[in-house]
Design a protein around this motif. Sequence first.
Motif, short mmCIF file in Angstrom:
data_model
loop_
_atom_site.label_atom_id
_atom_site.label_comp_id
_atom_site.label_asym_id
_atom_site.label_seq_id
_atom_site.Cartn_x
_atom_site.Cartn_y
_atom_site.Cartn_z
N TYR A 22 -21.73 9.80 -3.54
CA TYR A 22 -21.80 8.28 -4.18
C TYR A 22 -22.99 8.31 -4.97
N TYR A 32 -12.22 13.33 -0.38
CA TYR A 32 -12.59 13.85 0.90
C TYR A 32 -12.07 15.06 1.58
N VAL A 63 -12.45 6.04 -5.82
CA VAL A 63 -12.76 7.07 -4.60
C VAL A 63 -13.44 8.43 -5.26
N ALA A 103 -2.20 4.65 -3.44
CA ALA A 103 -3.31 5.71 -3.06
C ALA A 103 -3.03 7.03 -3.55
N ASP A 104 -4.11 7.76 -3.56
CA ASP A 104 -3.83 9.10 -4.26
C ASP A 104 -5.04 10.18 -3.61
N ALA A 125 -13.57 1.55 -1.04
CA ALA A 125 -12.93 1.53 0.38
C ALA A 125 -13.91 1.91 1.29
N GLY A 126 -15.27 2.51 0.62
CA GLY A 126 -16.31 2.98 1.54
C GLY A 126 -16.66 1.95 2.62
N ALA A 127 -17.16 2.73 3.74
CA ALA A 127 -17.56 1.91 4.92
C ALA A 127 -18.57 2.43 5.51
N SER A 128 -19.12 3.86 5.11
CA SER A 128 -20.25 4.43 5.67
C SER A 128 -21.41 3.62 4.91
N PHE A 166 0.83 -1.16 -0.02
CA PHE A 166 -0.06 0.02 0.02
C PHE A 166 0.87 1.29 0.22
N GLY A 213 -21.47 4.25 1.64
CA GLY A 213 -20.42 3.90 1.14
C GLY A 213 -20.44 2.15 0.98
N THR A 273 -5.54 4.44 -7.39
CA THR A 273 -6.43 5.29 -7.04
C THR A 273 -6.88 6.39 -7.76
N MET A 289 -14.26 11.78 5.38
CA MET A 289 -14.19 10.12 5.41
C MET A 289 -15.19 9.92 6.94
N GLN A 290 -16.18 9.40 6.69
CA GLN A 290 -17.03 9.35 7.91
C GLN A 290 -16.63 8.37 8.84
N THR A 291 -15.79 7.41 8.31
CA THR A 291 -15.42 6.28 9.27
C THR A 291 -14.05 6.35 9.94
N HIS A 328 -21.41 14.31 1.40
CA HIS A 328 -20.65 12.94 1.38
C HIS A 328 -21.63 11.90 0.61
#
Length: 485
Positions: free
Chosen positions: A179, A159, A156, A78-79, A248-251, A31, A254, A125, A358-360, A175
Amino acid sequence: MPRALSPPDRPIQVTNERHPAMSKQIRLNAFVMNCIGHQSMGMWRHPRDESRRYRTLDYWTNIARTLERGLFDGLFIADVLGVNDVYGGDASAAIRSAAQIPINDPLMLVSAMAGATSHLGFGVTCSLTYETPFVFARRMSTLDHLTGGRIGWNIVTGYLDSAARAAGMRKQVAHDERYDMAEDYMAVVYKLWEASWDEDAIVCDRETAVFADPAKIRVIRHDGPYFQIEAMHLCEPSPQRTPVLYQAGASPKGMGFATRHAECIFINGPSRHVIAGYVRRLREALVARGRAPDSVLIFNMLTVIVAETDAEAEAKLAEYRQYVSREGAFALLSGWSGLDFSQLDPEEQVRHVRTDSMQTAIDRFSAANPDKTWTVGEMADFSGIGGAGPVIAGSPQTIADELEGWMEATGVDGFNLAYTVMPECYVDFVDLVVPELRKRGVYKQDYAEGTLREKLFLAGPRIGAGHPAAEIRALKGQAPALQDA
Ligand SMILES: Cc1cc2nc3c(=O)[nH]c(=O)nc-3n(C[C@H](O)[C@H](O)[C@H](O)COP(=O)(O)O)c2cc1C
């Protein structure tokens, strides 16, 4: 004793029967980011660190060769398209500590690294908020051709408000709406990749002087809420057509997007307990969508520090810690979360706050982690090495035990290994940990043949039936349907 630097973990039994403990092989991505400091702030000051050479091809091709020697599945880049300027209200902390600034374009690295390797995959990314789908689709198809089908895309939406301002917007799109935009964007790129050119469009007949058959190439019309285009894809079909899709969305929003589109999902959290919760929810959400729970590979971010013995690894970690930039860690945490940590008391307890970033990023240390309360200062110290992810240090045997333990306790498929001191962290991992994993039979002995998708899923090069991209592919030939899909 294993040296796990994550907080004490409650053992979690994952009931997902499709993931019987340790019968699966551990998947590994490196990564990285095309910059100096990605997750471990301040390591550039370490005497053995070479990250200052991130501007040279040689630096990247060496890393790619090392990873391929260790049979890594991929190099994940990543970027961000902005600067971390939330901490203290400006970018000075990030600039001083090289916290993801300066940062170069990730896509530009891929051709050279692909030329230096034969199997390594590349997950890049790219934010869909700042590049039109038509232009982006061509860039990805080009790389899919040049890599022989080894390209993946980490979808992505950005954010950072600084990225939005750079693109001429006043502030970033809210946010959840990001999406919605992403959904529309995906419809466009799927049409371009999957439906614009028939498989047999290229004739290449010197006798008849026909290179490609116009009847087999379709103009895509899309009139969506955010994107309208009328165009044929400019590239002929590439090995995978749609690149392998990472997300990678986790909300809640997301996760909805990820479980619809992703083939691989990245998650992050400070402990096994937090990660196990995400994995469980993701697999349940996949089932609710009618997808098999193990149809998606889930990777969690991890930082590994390895040496011949546990004592040497702990000494190495202690040595690395001397170079940590707390200011850099705060700059990143503020950028990720949208909260200015300079305004918070280090003794203050971390609370769940809803922002447009990023909400998470904060959730991982609050709502998703009910077993531990974190102070702001603890969160910064934790993040100094390995960002907001866990760090494990130890001998090759200890690290292998830990990786197996994480797989068993959380149900992940593998790890996204973040860097510390470059490139020694990956050289150490490949030389010390990979042989141990192979000895235990939990890691591949060789690469599978074919494209990145074939290597990861042992299936075909094209995205599988039932996926939204495959549905668009199935509509090919029904041009009017394509216009509304
Ligand atoms: C391991 C990991 C890596 C990520 N890498 C990037 C990145 O390189 N660029 C980016 O803009 N966002 C990145 N993100 C952020 C995600 O794309 C997403 O915005 C974030 O997880 C928040 O989504 P959520 O609000 O739905 O949870 C990453 C997230 C995780 C967990």
